[in-house]
Design a protein around this motif. Sequence first.
Motif, PDB file in Angstrom:
ATOM      1  N   GLY A 276      -0.272   1.024   2.872  1.00 36.71           N
ATOM      2  CA  GLY A 276      -0.432   2.459   2.693  1.00 36.71           C
ATOM      3  C   GLY A 276       0.133   2.980   1.390  1.00 36.71           C
ATOM      4  O   GLY A 276      -0.436   3.874   0.766  1.00 36.71           O
ATOM      5  N   TRP A 277       1.253   2.415   0.966  1.00 38.70           N
ATOM      6  CA  TRP A 277       1.892   2.896  -0.253  1.00 38.70           C
ATOM      7  C   TRP A 277       1.290   2.288  -1.513  1.00 38.70           C
ATOM      8  O   TRP A 277       1.577   2.742  -2.622  1.00 38.70           O
ATOM      9  N   LEU A 278       0.488   1.246  -1.353  1.00 43.40           N
ATOM     10  CA  LEU A 278      -0.216   0.642  -2.491  1.00 43.40           C
ATOM     11  C   LEU A 278      -1.714   0.689  -2.197  1.00 43.40           C
ATOM     12  O   LEU A 278      -2.335  -0.337  -1.906  1.00 43.40           O
ATOM     13  N   PRO A 279      -2.313   1.866  -2.239  1.00 39.92           N
ATOM     14  CA  PRO A 279      -3.708   2.024  -1.810  1.00 39.92           C
ATOM     15  C   PRO A 279      -4.695   1.191  -2.622  1.00 39.92           C
ATOM     16  O   PRO A 279      -5.749   0.813  -2.117  1.00 39.92           O
ATOM     17  N   GLY A 280      -4.358   0.891  -3.865  1.00 42.89           N
ATOM     18  CA  GLY A 280      -5.254   0.074  -4.673  1.00 42.89           C
ATOM     19  C   GLY A 280      -5.357  -1.357  -4.171  1.00 42.89           C
ATOM     20  O   GLY A 280      -6.341  -2.049  -4.451  1.00 42.89           O
ATOM     21  N   TRP A 281      -4.338  -1.786  -3.446  1.00 46.68           N
ATOM     22  CA  TRP A 281      -4.307  -3.147  -2.895  1.00 46.68           C
ATOM     23  C   TRP A 281      -4.236  -3.106  -1.372  1.00 46.68           C
ATOM     24  O   TRP A 281      -3.642  -3.984  -0.750  1.00 46.68           O
ATOM     25  N   ARG A 282      -4.847  -2.103  -0.795  1.00 46.03           N
ATOM     26  CA  ARG A 282      -4.729  -1.882   0.646  1.00 46.03           C
ATOM     27  C   ARG A 282      -5.176  -3.097   1.462  1.00 46.03           C
ATOM     28  O   ARG A 282      -4.466  -3.550   2.365  1.00 46.03           O
ATOM     29  N   VAL A 283      -6.344  -3.632   1.140  1.00 47.46           N
ATOM     30  CA  VAL A 283      -6.867  -4.769   1.904  1.00 47.46           C
ATOM     31  C   VAL A 283      -5.978  -5.995   1.712  1.00 47.46           C
ATOM     32  O   VAL A 283      -5.656  -6.706   2.668  1.00 47.46           O
ATOM     33  N   ALA A 284      -5.572  -6.227   0.471  1.00 49.19           N
ATOM     34  CA  ALA A 284      -4.719  -7.389   0.201  1.00 49.19           C
ATOM     35  C   ALA A 284      -3.391  -7.273   0.945  1.00 49.19           C
ATOM     36  O   ALA A 284      -2.935  -8.227   1.591  1.00 49.19           O
ATOM     37  N   MET A 285      -2.761  -6.095   0.870  1.00 48.85           N
ATOM     38  CA  MET A 285      -1.450  -5.923   1.486  1.00 48.85           C
ATOM     39  C   MET A 285      -1.504  -5.945   3.012  1.00 48.85           C
ATOM     40  O   MET A 285      -0.501  -6.224   3.667  1.00 48.85           O
ATOM     41  N   SER A 286      -2.665  -5.656   3.571  1.00 44.83           N
ATOM     42  CA  SER A 286      -2.778  -5.728   5.032  1.00 44.83           C
ATOM     43  C   SER A 286      -2.577  -7.161   5.527  1.00 44.83           C
ATOM     44  O   SER A 286      -2.242  -7.376   6.696  1.00 44.83           O
ATOM     45  N   HIS A 287      -2.740  -8.136   4.627  1.00 47.76           N
ATOM     46  CA  HIS A 287      -2.537  -9.530   5.025  1.00 47.76           C
ATOM     47  C   HIS A 287      -1.060  -9.862   5.233  1.00 47.76           C
ATOM     48  O   HIS A 287      -0.741 -10.876   5.862  1.00 47.76           O
ATOM     49  N   VAL A 288      -0.168  -9.038   4.706  1.00 43.95           N
ATOM     50  CA  VAL A 288       1.254  -9.220   5.017  1.00 43.95           C
ATOM     51  C   VAL A 288       1.469  -9.024   6.515  1.00 43.95           C
ATOM     52  O   VAL A 288       2.195  -9.779   7.168  1.00 43.95           O
ATOM     53  N   GLU A 289       0.818  -8.014   7.053  1.00 44.11           N
ATOM     54  CA  GLU A 289       0.888  -7.756   8.493  1.00 44.11           C
ATOM     55  C   GLU A 289       0.135  -8.820   9.288  1.00 44.11           C
ATOM     56  O   GLU A 289       0.613  -9.278  10.333  1.00 44.11           O
ATOM     57  N   LEU A 290      -1.020  -9.239   8.782  1.00 46.45           N
ATOM     58  CA  LEU A 290      -1.880 -10.142   9.549  1.00 46.45           C
ATOM     59  C   LEU A 290      -1.415 -11.597   9.495  1.00 46.45           C
ATOM     60  O   LEU A 290      -1.323 -12.265  10.533  1.00 46.45           O
ATOM     61  N   ILE A 291      -1.123 -12.104   8.298  1.00 51.46           N
ATOM     62  CA  ILE A 291      -0.784 -13.523   8.153  1.00 51.46           C
ATOM     63  C   ILE A 291       0.675 -13.790   8.502  1.00 51.46           C
ATOM     64  O   ILE A 291       0.980 -14.582   9.401  1.00 51.46           O
ATOM     65  N   SER A 292       1.584 -13.127   7.779  1.00 49.00           N
ATOM     66  CA  SER A 292       3.004 -13.405   8.015  1.00 49.00           C
ATOM     67  C   SER A 292       3.570 -12.589   9.167  1.00 49.00           C
ATOM     68  O   SER A 292       4.684 -12.863   9.628  1.00 49.00           O
ATOM     69  N   GLY A 293       2.827 -11.600   9.652  1.00 50.09           N
ATOM     70  CA  GLY A 293       3.259 -10.833  10.809  1.00 50.09           C
ATOM     71  C   GLY A 293       2.705 -11.409  12.095  1.00 50.09           C
ATOM     72  O   GLY A 293       3.353 -12.209  12.775  1.00 50.09           O
ATOM     73  N   PHE A 294       1.475 -11.032  12.421  1.00 50.34           N
ATOM     74  CA  PHE A 294       0.855 -11.519  13.655  1.00 50.34           C
ATOM     75  C   PHE A 294       0.676 -13.036  13.643  1.00 50.34           C
ATOM     76  O   PHE A 294       0.801 -13.692  14.684  1.00 50.34           O
ATOM     77  N   GLY A 295       0.380 -13.601  12.469  1.00 50.23           N
ATOM     78  CA  GLY A 295       0.177 -15.044  12.391  1.00 50.23           C
ATOM     79  C   GLY A 295       1.428 -15.819  12.766  1.00 50.23           C
ATOM     80  O   GLY A 295       1.390 -16.737  13.593  1.00 50.23           O
TER      81      GLY A 295
ATOM     82  N   LEU B  30      -2.841 -12.544  -1.982  1.00 47.03           N
ATOM     83  CA  LEU B  30      -2.343 -11.387  -2.720  1.00 47.03           C
ATOM     84  C   LEU B  30      -2.619 -11.515  -4.215  1.00 47.03           C
ATOM     85  O   LEU B  30      -3.076 -10.561  -4.854  1.00 47.03           O
ATOM     86  N   THR B  31      -2.341 -12.685  -4.778  1.00 44.59           N
ATOM     87  CA  THR B  31      -2.534 -12.855  -6.218  1.00 44.59           C
ATOM     88  C   THR B  31      -4.010 -12.814  -6.597  1.00 44.59           C
ATOM     89  O   THR B  31      -4.350 -12.488  -7.736  1.00 44.59           O
ATOM     90  N   GLY B  32      -4.882 -13.128  -5.649  1.00 44.62           N
ATOM     91  CA  GLY B  32      -6.307 -13.033  -5.930  1.00 44.62           C
ATOM     92  C   GLY B  32      -6.731 -11.617  -6.269  1.00 44.62           C
ATOM     93  O   GLY B  32      -7.647 -11.403  -7.076  1.00 44.62           O
ATOM     94  N   ASP B  33      -6.057 -10.624  -5.684  1.00 45.58           N
ATOM     95  CA  ASP B  33      -6.361  -9.225  -5.995  1.00 45.58           C
ATOM     96  C   ASP B  33      -5.557  -8.726  -7.188  1.00 45.58           C
ATOM     97  O   ASP B  33      -6.022  -7.874  -7.947  1.00 45.58           O
ATOM     98  N   VAL B  34      -4.346  -9.251  -7.339  1.00 43.92           N
ATOM     99  CA  VAL B  34      -3.503  -8.820  -8.456  1.00 43.92           C
ATOM    100  C   VAL B  34      -4.069  -9.319  -9.785  1.00 43.92           C
ATOM    101  O   VAL B  34      -4.003  -8.627 -10.807  1.00 43.92           O
ATOM    102  N   ILE B  35      -4.625 -10.540  -9.772  1.00 51.14           N
ATOM    103  CA  ILE B  35      -5.217 -11.123 -10.983  1.00 51.14           C
ATOM    104  C   ILE B  35      -6.706 -11.335 -10.700  1.00 51.14           C
ATOM    105  O   ILE B  35      -7.112 -12.401 -10.219  1.00 51.14           O
ATOM    106  N   PRO B  36      -7.526 -10.329 -10.953  1.00 51.39           N
ATOM    107  CA  PRO B  36      -8.952 -10.403 -10.579  1.00 51.39           C
ATOM    108  C   PRO B  36      -9.688 -11.613 -11.142  1.00 51.39           C
ATOM    109  O   PRO B  36     -10.627 -12.110 -10.519  1.00 51.39           O
ATOM    110  N   SER B  37      -9.275 -12.111 -12.298  1.00 49.18           N
ATOM    111  CA  SER B  37      -9.978 -13.253 -12.890  1.00 49.18           C
ATOM    112  C   SER B  37      -9.826 -14.519 -12.057  1.00 49.18           C
ATOM    113  O   SER B  37     -10.603 -15.467 -12.202  1.00 49.18           O
ATOM    114  N   THR B  38      -8.825 -14.542 -11.183  1.00 49.26           N
ATOM    115  CA  THR B  38      -8.599 -15.725 -10.339  1.00 49.26           C
ATOM    116  C   THR B  38      -8.993 -15.463  -8.886  1.00 49.26           C
ATOM    117  O   THR B  38      -8.659 -16.263  -8.012  1.00 49.26           O
TER     118      THR B  38
END
Length: 212
Positions: free
Chosen positions: A108-127, A170-178
Amino acid sequence: MRAGGGRVLAAEVSRAGLASEVCPAVTVTSDWLAAARFAGWVGVLLIASYGLEAAGWARAAVTMRAALITGFLWRELPLERLRWTWNGVQWLLVVGLVCLPLGVLASGWLPGWRVAMSHVELISGFGFITVGVATRVVFGHSGERAQLERFHAPITVAAGLMLLSLINRLTGDVIPSTMVSHYLYGALCWLAGLLLWAVRVLPKVLRPDPEG
């Protein structure tokens, strides 16, 4: 005919004195009612937070959700039993519980990376919570309860691969070329981690519980 058969069966059960065993009485205590009311209000407020977000108050909404999640976990879970240790699955549960509200806040606080940051909840949280609880259940019901007090290199490596999956995502969104390559690496790390965990844990499902 079916309803009549049901009444006959109920009568037979009652005459045999089995009613209390088949349908034990449920006592609703004041503590249960308090917990139910608390959970209900948390649910209502969670739903309300989405209305707040729709009205344009996105950061306030996710902060509210994170606070509600934290409050609910604090009240309902025996968090005092959780201690950081590399033995068993304790650390997986600690990381998972922390990442649930953290992922909500980050998305929520990083709306530009909203989808990427949701994986913190999904992978390291629920996972992590899913893997940790599943491991505990399997070990606990296959005569391997003592294993929960020991360090498990395969499970730790599997969890490390899952974290590496998160980092790549996460880095896939932070560094679009990768993006494409990091998404692929993330998927492969996640798959490798789950396969390693499955090889180490799931065969124990076939072992009978020695405690019955």
